[in-house]
Design a protein around this motif. Sequence first.
Motif, PDB file in Angstrom:
ATOM      1  N   THR A 113      65.210  63.085  28.090  1.00  0.00           N
ATOM      2  CA  THR A 113      63.760  63.127  27.879  1.00  0.00           C
ATOM      3  C   THR A 113      63.379  64.344  27.049  1.00  0.00           C
ATOM      4  O   THR A 113      62.467  64.282  26.211  1.00  0.00           O
ATOM      5  CB  THR A 113      63.017  63.142  29.228  1.00  0.00           C
ATOM      6  OG1 THR A 113      63.335  61.957  29.961  1.00  0.00           O
ATOM      7  CG2 THR A 113      61.509  63.198  29.021  1.00  0.00           C
ATOM      8  N   PHE A 143      59.711  52.437  25.011  1.00  0.00           N
ATOM      9  CA  PHE A 143      61.024  51.794  24.898  1.00  0.00           C
ATOM     10  C   PHE A 143      62.148  52.800  25.087  1.00  0.00           C
ATOM     11  O   PHE A 143      63.117  52.537  25.816  1.00  0.00           O
ATOM     12  CB  PHE A 143      61.157  51.108  23.533  1.00  0.00           C
ATOM     13  CG  PHE A 143      62.541  50.590  23.252  1.00  0.00           C
ATOM     14  CD1 PHE A 143      62.968  49.389  23.797  1.00  0.00           C
ATOM     15  CD2 PHE A 143      63.428  51.322  22.460  1.00  0.00           C
ATOM     16  CE1 PHE A 143      64.254  48.912  23.551  1.00  0.00           C
ATOM     17  CE2 PHE A 143      64.709  50.856  22.216  1.00  0.00           C
ATOM     18  CZ  PHE A 143      65.113  49.653  22.758  1.00  0.00           C
ATOM     19  N   MET A 144      62.030  53.961  24.437  1.00  0.00           N
ATOM     20  CA  MET A 144      63.075  54.978  24.527  1.00  0.00           C
ATOM     21  C   MET A 144      63.201  55.521  25.946  1.00  0.00           C
ATOM     22  O   MET A 144      64.322  55.782  26.416  1.00  0.00           O
ATOM     23  CB  MET A 144      62.787  56.116  23.550  1.00  0.00           C
ATOM     24  CG  MET A 144      62.998  55.762  22.082  1.00  0.00           C
ATOM     25  SD  MET A 144      64.703  55.251  21.726  1.00  0.00           S
ATOM     26  CE  MET A 144      65.591  56.763  22.086  1.00  0.00           C
ATOM     27  N   GLU A 145      62.085  55.684  26.638  1.00  0.00           N
ATOM     28  CA  GLU A 145      62.143  56.211  28.010  1.00  0.00           C
ATOM     29  C   GLU A 145      62.815  55.198  28.942  1.00  0.00           C
ATOM     30  O   GLU A 145      63.627  55.583  29.802  1.00  0.00           O
ATOM     31  CB  GLU A 145      60.739  56.556  28.505  1.00  0.00           C
ATOM     32  CG  GLU A 145      60.715  57.382  29.782  1.00  0.00           C
ATOM     33  CD  GLU A 145      61.456  58.696  29.640  1.00  0.00           C
ATOM     34  OE1 GLU A 145      62.346  58.935  30.487  1.00  0.00           O
ATOM     35  OE2 GLU A 145      61.172  59.468  28.716  1.00  0.00           O
ATOM     36  N   ILE A 146      62.490  53.917  28.780  1.00  0.00           N
ATOM     37  CA  ILE A 146      63.162  52.875  29.576  1.00  0.00           C
ATOM     38  C   ILE A 146      64.658  52.848  29.266  1.00  0.00           C
ATOM     39  O   ILE A 146      65.502  52.772  30.166  1.00  0.00           O
ATOM     40  CB  ILE A 146      62.531  51.497  29.308  1.00  0.00           C
ATOM     41  CG1 ILE A 146      61.082  51.458  29.820  1.00  0.00           C
ATOM     42  CG2 ILE A 146      63.352  50.383  29.961  1.00  0.00           C
ATOM     43  CD1 ILE A 146      60.326  50.212  29.421  1.00  0.00           C
ATOM     44  N   PHE A 147      64.981  52.964  27.971  1.00  0.00           N
ATOM     45  CA  PHE A 147      66.380  52.993  27.548  1.00  0.00           C
ATOM     46  C   PHE A 147      67.109  54.189  28.145  1.00  0.00           C
ATOM     47  O   PHE A 147      68.273  54.081  28.564  1.00  0.00           O
ATOM     48  CB  PHE A 147      66.461  53.028  26.020  1.00  0.00           C
ATOM     49  CG  PHE A 147      67.860  53.164  25.491  1.00  0.00           C
ATOM     50  CD1 PHE A 147      68.737  52.092  25.537  1.00  0.00           C
ATOM     51  CD2 PHE A 147      68.283  54.366  24.951  1.00  0.00           C
ATOM     52  CE1 PHE A 147      70.037  52.215  25.047  1.00  0.00           C
ATOM     53  CE2 PHE A 147      69.579  54.503  24.469  1.00  0.00           C
ATOM     54  CZ  PHE A 147      70.457  53.429  24.516  1.00  0.00           C
ATOM     55  N   ILE A 148      66.428  55.348  28.207  1.00  0.00           N
ATOM     56  CA  ILE A 148      67.021  56.564  28.783  1.00  0.00           C
ATOM     57  C   ILE A 148      67.366  56.363  30.249  1.00  0.00           C
ATOM     58  O   ILE A 148      68.454  56.743  30.710  1.00  0.00           O
ATOM     59  CB  ILE A 148      66.059  57.762  28.603  1.00  0.00           C
ATOM     60  CG1 ILE A 148      66.105  58.267  27.157  1.00  0.00           C
ATOM     61  CG2 ILE A 148      66.399  58.907  29.568  1.00  0.00           C
ATOM     62  CD1 ILE A 148      65.024  59.279  26.823  1.00  0.00           C
ATOM     63  N   TRP A 149      66.459  55.744  31.016  1.00  0.00           N
ATOM     64  CA  TRP A 149      66.716  55.505  32.436  1.00  0.00           C
ATOM     65  C   TRP A 149      67.901  54.549  32.622  1.00  0.00           C
ATOM     66  O   TRP A 149      68.764  54.783  33.475  1.00  0.00           O
ATOM     67  CB  TRP A 149      65.466  54.945  33.119  1.00  0.00           C
ATOM     68  CG  TRP A 149      64.450  55.992  33.453  1.00  0.00           C
ATOM     69  CD1 TRP A 149      63.696  56.707  32.573  1.00  0.00           C
ATOM     70  CD2 TRP A 149      64.077  56.451  34.758  1.00  0.00           C
ATOM     71  NE1 TRP A 149      62.875  57.584  33.236  1.00  0.00           N
ATOM     72  CE2 TRP A 149      63.084  57.447  34.580  1.00  0.00           C
ATOM     73  CE3 TRP A 149      64.469  56.115  36.053  1.00  0.00           C
ATOM     74  CZ2 TRP A 149      62.494  58.105  35.656  1.00  0.00           C
ATOM     75  CZ3 TRP A 149      63.878  56.769  37.130  1.00  0.00           C
ATOM     76  CH2 TRP A 149      62.902  57.754  36.922  1.00  0.00           C
ATOM     77  N   ILE A 150      67.949  53.478  31.815  1.00  0.00           N
ATOM     78  CA  ILE A 150      69.049  52.512  31.932  1.00  0.00           C
ATOM     79  C   ILE A 150      70.374  53.151  31.518  1.00  0.00           C
ATOM     80  O   ILE A 150      71.400  53.005  32.199  1.00  0.00           O
ATOM     81  CB  ILE A 150      68.763  51.262  31.076  1.00  0.00           C
ATOM     82  CG1 ILE A 150      67.536  50.517  31.614  1.00  0.00           C
ATOM     83  CG2 ILE A 150      69.984  50.334  31.035  1.00  0.00           C
ATOM     84  CD1 ILE A 150      67.064  49.386  30.727  1.00  0.00           C
ATOM     85  N   LEU A 151      70.363  53.883  30.394  1.00  0.00           N
ATOM     86  CA  LEU A 151      71.580  54.534  29.903  1.00  0.00           C
ATOM     87  C   LEU A 151      72.084  55.569  30.901  1.00  0.00           C
ATOM     88  O   LEU A 151      73.291  55.656  31.170  1.00  0.00           O
ATOM     89  CB  LEU A 151      71.311  55.190  28.545  1.00  0.00           C
ATOM     90  CG  LEU A 151      72.491  55.940  27.911  1.00  0.00           C
ATOM     91  CD1 LEU A 151      73.630  54.974  27.604  1.00  0.00           C
ATOM     92  CD2 LEU A 151      72.042  56.674  26.647  1.00  0.00           C
ATOM     93  N   SER A 152      71.161  56.372  31.470  1.00  0.00           N
ATOM     94  CA  SER A 152      71.546  57.417  32.429  1.00  0.00           C
ATOM     95  C   SER A 152      72.209  56.810  33.656  1.00  0.00           C
ATOM     96  O   SER A 152      73.257  57.286  34.120  1.00  0.00           O
ATOM     97  CB  SER A 152      70.311  58.227  32.843  1.00  0.00           C
ATOM     98  OG  SER A 152      69.734  58.883  31.734  1.00  0.00           O
ATOM     99  N   SER A 154      73.676  53.934  33.814  1.00  0.00           N
ATOM    100  CA  SER A 154      74.934  53.301  33.407  1.00  0.00           C
ATOM    101  C   SER A 154      76.058  54.326  33.243  1.00  0.00           C
ATOM    102  O   SER A 154      77.195  54.102  33.685  1.00  0.00           O
ATOM    103  CB  SER A 154      74.742  52.529  32.097  1.00  0.00           C
ATOM    104  OG  SER A 154      73.748  51.537  32.237  1.00  0.00           O
TER     105      SER A 154
END
Length: 333
Positions: A113, A143-152, A154
């Motif tokens: 973030t 979109f990037m914040e949602i992607f950050i949560w999913i990537l983190s 994973s």
Amino acid sequence: MNTSSNVGNITSRMDHLFAKIYWYAVNAALPFSIIGLLANFLLLYLFVTDSYFHRRTYLLMLVSTISDISSTIASIIGYAMLTNKNLSVQTGSIMCKYFLFIISTSYSISIMTLCLIAMDRYFAIVRPFSRFYLVHKNRIIVFMEIFIWILSASVCAPMLIVITSYGDKYVVCDFPNITPLVTVYFTTFVLMLYILPSILIGILYWRIIKHQKNYVQPGQTLHRFKEQQIKKRKLIKMLISIALSYILITWPVFAAIFGFAITGTSLRQIRNRSLVLFFLAFFSVSLSASITVINPFIYIKFDSNIRSKLKSSWHRMNIFKFRSNTVVSPTCN
């Protein structure tokens, strides 16, 4: 016979010393985490209730604060369980898996973030007329914040497999089986959560600072230009200070994890070889685990807006308290 007896006595004393230091460390971490939780809730209240903080940068900081709260709650539960001498190794292993998964995921969300904040500031200052970003910036941020949560989640999910525990007098979290696959995972973990974010943050803020030194916006008076530059530089200085604090506080644990991966050595093996090295590794992990506790104090230290709003809120509370405690006596004739 005497030699083996002396070795056994030394080992017993070292085990007793370890258990004592470990017990004190865990018990000290518990109230520290509670203080951090209260500080995070205070920031959450400030970010939600004060309209000044309903800006993109602070909304992203709000996301990190929510993540930190969940991590701090997990820390409090984990430390409370670790102080229990009767905790079974099986229960401790489950606790260690989820404890380190939540803490690692929370850290990943926070540092990524900070990268997103740096990217947002880069487009706002260096490329303010980028049409694509101007039109789609809100969608991009979400979109990037949602992607950050999913990537983190994973990247940190394998922690639920590789982390386990062992028990002496107390349950200790560890990763005993450093296979080639685990080595690859830990190397990727360090790369994704520390090296790449640190490089990205460094490049973006370096570009911003370089731009601010060389750029003069046409059509502005010198006085107005200087005022805007001072405000922008204060904001950038604050954000750099927060990001730099993250990087400096957490580098020991990532260095330790990388060392574990390269040497194929677990915490318990290090402890058997050198108690000094073990405690260096142990406290590096503890320091990084406390980043979610330290975060609100970093924000308060480096952000003058947060400090001033907290001071004004405290002042209003004192006035209200004074008025509520004031009793007006009737005039006697």
